[in-house]
Design an enzyme around this catalytic site. Structure first.
Site, PDB file in Angstrom:
ATOM      1  N   SER A  83       0.805  -1.225   0.000  1.00  0.00           N
ATOM      2  CA  SER A  83       0.000   0.000   0.000  1.00  0.00           C
ATOM      3  C   SER A  83       0.839   1.276   0.000  1.00  0.00           C
ATOM      4  CB  SER A  83      -0.937   0.014   1.210  1.00  0.00           C
ATOM      5  OG  SER A  83      -0.222   0.170   2.416  1.00  0.00           O
ATOM      6  N   LYS A  94       0.711   4.862   6.747  1.00  0.00           N
ATOM      7  CA  LYS A  94       0.188   5.673   5.646  1.00  0.00           C
ATOM      8  C   LYS A  94       0.877   7.040   5.675  1.00  0.00           C
ATOM      9  CE  LYS A  94      -2.988   2.508   4.746  1.00  0.00           C
ATOM     10  NZ  LYS A  94      -2.849   1.599   3.579  1.00  0.00           N
TER      11      LYS A  94
END
Length: 236
Positions: free
Chosen positions: A64, A133
């Site tokens: 990701s 993230k």
């Protein structure tokens, strides 16, 4: 007059051995094997203190954050500066606890040895309920993205050179405008088409944002493997 002792023999001819002695008595040395548990204990305590207050290792489980981070990379996370009131900023790569419902249930529990080593910070965390993230917007910001992008924060386009090649800034999930509440963050993965981030959790409490208190710290360097060692700068 007091005789001088040279090489274990006095000038007067008398024998006085000084090998391993103090005042004529042999010094007792502590066995290495008796000291070893103490040294190991000190090392574990130091490792635990460092992991708790300063730096912790985390393993990257997915793609990701490609191409910034690859699956299997180990990153070091700064847990120290938040103690002085530092808050997450736009462009930082942060590790945070699952706000709830962002990750599936763990398929495999770590064994006892892994738990102990990860507890003291000697191996990356065994807690699979942590995510990594990039911070896109902070409390008070308005963030949005439509069509092929770009992502806009407070009406201004954000330069995002870190996005995975071939991806669009919105990925397959346009959003916004979203007003980020104070004390919360809007986060996205660099691999926009392979990241279940804030865009996909807008129906949950927080509207897709995460609480700053859930942030463990900022990832500041790729530490392993050696051939991928690289600092992680803040991309503003």
């Amino acid at each position: 007059m007091r005789n001088l002792v040279v090489g274990g023999r006095s000038k007067s001819g008398g024998d006085e051995s000084d090998e391993g002695t103090a005042g004529g008595r042999r010094l007792k040395t502590r066995s290495f094997w008796k000291e070893l548990p103490i040294l190991v204990g000190i090392a574990l305590v130091l490792a635990l203190v460092i992991k708790t207050f300063f730096v912790q290792a985390f393993s990257i489980p997915s793609g990701s954050m490609q191409n910034t981070l690859q699956p299997g990379d180990r990153v070091l996370v700064d847990k120290f500066t938040p103690w002085f009131g530092s808050e997450p900023q736009r462009g930082e790569v942060v590790v945070f606890h699952d706000p709830g419902g962002w990750l599936p249930e763990k398929a495999e529990e770590p064994n006892a040895v892994q738990r102990v080593l990860s507890f003291v910070g000697l191996i990356p965390s065994a807690d699979e309920k942590d995510l990594i993230k990039r911070v896109i917007a902070v409390g008070g910001d308005t963030v949005e993205c439509s069509g092929n992008g770009p992502v806009k924060v407070n009406g201004k386009a954000v330069d995002e050179p870190f996005i995975h090649p071939g991806n669009t800034p919105c990925g397959d999930e346009p959003f916004g405008p979203v007003k980020v509440p104070k004390g919360r963050l809007w986060v996205m993965g660099d691999h926009r088409q392979d990241s279940q981030d804030s865009r996909y959790h807008q129906d949950q409490p927080g509207g897709g944002t995460i609480d700053e208190d859930q942030v463990i710290g900022r990832a500041f360097v790729v530490a392993w493997p050696v051939n991928r060692w690289d600092p992680l700068p803040v991309e503003r």
